[in-house]
Design an enzyme around this catalytic site. Sequence first.
Site, PDB file in Angstrom:
ATOM      1  N   LYS A   3     -21.938  27.131  54.302  1.00 40.82           N
ATOM      2  CA  LYS A   3     -21.079  28.167  54.969  1.00 40.82           C
ATOM      3  C   LYS A   3     -20.817  27.884  56.324  1.00 40.82           C
ATOM      4  O   LYS A   3     -19.621  28.115  56.868  1.00 40.82           O
ATOM      5  CB  LYS A   3     -21.991  29.468  55.058  1.00 40.82           C
ATOM      6  CG  LYS A   3     -21.488  30.700  55.528  1.00 40.82           C
ATOM      7  CD  LYS A   3     -20.400  31.239  54.480  1.00 40.82           C
ATOM      8  CE  LYS A   3     -19.695  32.333  54.926  1.00 40.82           C
ATOM      9  NZ  LYS A   3     -18.388  32.579  54.390  1.00 40.82           N
ATOM     10  N   GLY A  57     -22.200  50.624  63.628  1.00 42.08           N
ATOM     11  CA  GLY A  57     -20.871  51.025  63.575  1.00 42.08           C
ATOM     12  C   GLY A  57     -20.207  50.594  65.012  1.00 42.08           C
ATOM     13  O   GLY A  57     -20.517  50.047  65.248  1.00 42.08           O
ATOM     14  N   ARG A  91     -27.638  41.934  56.793  1.00 40.76           N
ATOM     15  CA  ARG A  91     -26.560  42.893  57.321  1.00 40.76           C
ATOM     16  C   ARG A  91     -26.333  42.270  59.031  1.00 40.76           C
ATOM     17  O   ARG A  91     -25.063  42.780  59.574  1.00 40.76           O
ATOM     18  CB  ARG A  91     -26.791  44.209  57.369  1.00 40.76           C
ATOM     19  CG  ARG A  91     -27.176  44.723  55.933  1.00 40.76           C
ATOM     20  CD  ARG A  91     -27.493  46.220  56.101  1.00 40.76           C
ATOM     21  NE  ARG A  91     -26.366  46.969  56.770  1.00 40.76           N
ATOM     22  CZ  ARG A  91     -25.607  47.743  56.119  1.00 40.76           C
ATOM     23  NH1 ARG A  91     -25.570  47.753  54.783  1.00 40.76           N
ATOM     24  NH2 ARG A  91     -24.535  48.567  56.613  1.00 40.76           N
ATOM     25  N   HIS A  93      10.853  18.099  46.051  1.00 43.35           N
ATOM     26  CA  HIS A  93      10.566  16.632  46.723  1.00 43.35           C
ATOM     27  C   HIS A  93       9.426  15.866  46.043  1.00 43.35           C
ATOM     28  O   HIS A  93       8.912  15.155  46.688  1.00 43.35           O
ATOM     29  CB  HIS A  93      10.707  16.983  48.281  1.00 43.35           C
ATOM     30  CG  HIS A  93      11.606  17.785  48.654  1.00 43.35           C
ATOM     31  ND1 HIS A  93      12.997  17.117  48.838  1.00 43.35           N
ATOM     32  CD2 HIS A  93      11.818  18.932  49.065  1.00 43.35           C
ATOM     33  CE1 HIS A  93      13.813  18.091  49.259  1.00 43.35           C
ATOM     34  NE2 HIS A  93      13.252  19.318  49.332  1.00 43.35           N
TER      35      HIS A  93
END
Length: 619
Positions: free
Chosen positions: A614, A110, A36, A514
């Site tokens: 990553k 938060g 997290r 095209h």
Amino acid sequence: MDIEGNKNMCGIFGCFLKNEKAAPVIHSSLKRLEYRGYDSVGIATLFDGAVFLKKGQGNIDEVHKSLDLDDLPGNIGIGHTRWATHGAPLQVNSHPHSDCTGKIAVVHNGIIENFNDLKLELQNLGHTFVSKTDTEVISHLIEEVMKSKPSFSFADAVQEATKRLEGSFAIAAISSHEPDKIICARNESPLVLGINDNTGDVYCASDITAFLLLTNRVVIINNGELVVLTAEGYLIKKIRDNSLIERVPEIFQWTAEMAVKQGYPHFMIKEIHEQPEVLRNTLRLQDHYLDLMSTFLDRATEIFLVACGTSYHACLAASYMFSKIAFLPTYPVYASEFIEQYGKSVNIDSTILAVSQSGETADTIAAVTCAQQRAATILSLTNAIGSTLTRISRVYIGTQAGPEIGVAATKTFISQLSVLAQLALRLAKKRGKVSQDEIDTTEEQLDKLPEIVNSIVKTQEDKAKQIAHKYAKSNIFFFLGRGISTATAFEGRLKLMEIAYIPSLAFPAGESKHGPISLIEHGIPVVFVCQKDDTYKTAISNIIEMKTRGAKILAIIEEDDDEVKALADDYLEVPKNIPGVLSPIPFTIPLQLLAYYMALEHNCNPDMPRNLAKSVTVK
Ligand code: F6R
């Protein structure tokens, strides 16, 4: 049994243990929450009527190596592993945060939206702040309540303080004033309790992964609830009216691996499902960051939007947003080409807005460094505060998506688009070139996007799965879009190609005749991204062009688009009335789902596509 995903960044943990030292248990539980966030870490415990605290910058192993996180006394404590949102990942910004006296410690997951106002108010009352975080207002607010209302218990003070907070929070707080309890509270950010019947221990955490090895008896805490953890167990009450809530533990049969993915089979699909919440977080960005960056953009003579891969697609979409509602021309450039293309011409009058999830992509850093050496102004958006990109930028904004573990970018792309759309709106207001009506409608729809995206994921996931199954044997895909949907089409193609390994082409629909159209033969799937803006009528002509040559039309459309429904072989829908400049956000979701289920059809692991990393730190 339902449990929420990674509402936003950071992991919190607290425990009240009967017969064990808390710090080592907090340390190992934080390790399990590290997915997290992992830019800084801290633990606070209670012992002998005092708070003991250790915290530092770096991931848990690094901080433990230098500080020995296990070496804290006491059997009650709280801990935090952080992914920075306010304030760089420095020791001083790490959690737990204390009040002025050091008698209170708080961990928080938060975003406190009104922290600036609260901070000012508390500073005027004499409180001294040491960090740049939003969280620190919570500990000072609790301190202030305890000072001004001496009859209040610690739990009462936390309750009173949380009533002042706007935004999202899951907090755990301890205090030497009452060293026999932990107080937790929740609004929006997830919070769960773990009850260990064998030992009598109780835990609180951001998710059950943190304590799953210790117990699978779980109490889920809802919004607006406060919890008191003591030697006797737990007590839950409503913050609003103090009413007591009875809730018995439920049994979770998850494995540790399932818990990290919140029950989803892959991180990618978990992260797709997190997008409504990520959008909510991006909409909580502090006004002054957006104002500052839009002021720089407004004054710029020439603006380059520089990025790689998916982040480049966000830049491409942004060039339409800035132009259409702010009348501001900008130039999206692949970072890997920037030095060759503009390295000699970029100068003191140039502004670079670099976009990078990781903030470490070698090509992006090289392009930005080159521009910086030529005195250009560097602005950036990144999901990794404290990354190289943030260090070399004059102004940066965090995209608030939390760590993304799936290699293919999903939620970070959506968060980039949301921040860029907000910047475009600020610029539109500053430059006053479009009507207030248009700005109001776009803002209203922007606010609705979390709900819109939620409904798309809910209603389109099964359909995307069926369509993936139907087209699984196709060995080439076309992706076409006009206007801003060109960027969406490019992103849909990249997702499909990188995780399902299906060769795919993407073009602005007008370009297809095209050259690329010569590849079209019977049965080739052409994915059309077809939003209802000024490009709609011409897009329909392009669909017909393809259809008459035998292509299978797979359209991504607004739900009331009967005209395209009649032409399409299959379609995925998004809600109607989405302003064109915001359309890449909802229209990308069905494409992510399609790519994910196509990868499963091909037995590919969507989380770890071959040959990809990553963070691409080589050129
Ligand atoms: C695609 C993907 C990559 C990245 C690219 C740039 O799903 O993830 O294309 O977008 O490598 O990475 P950042 O945004 O970290 O600079």
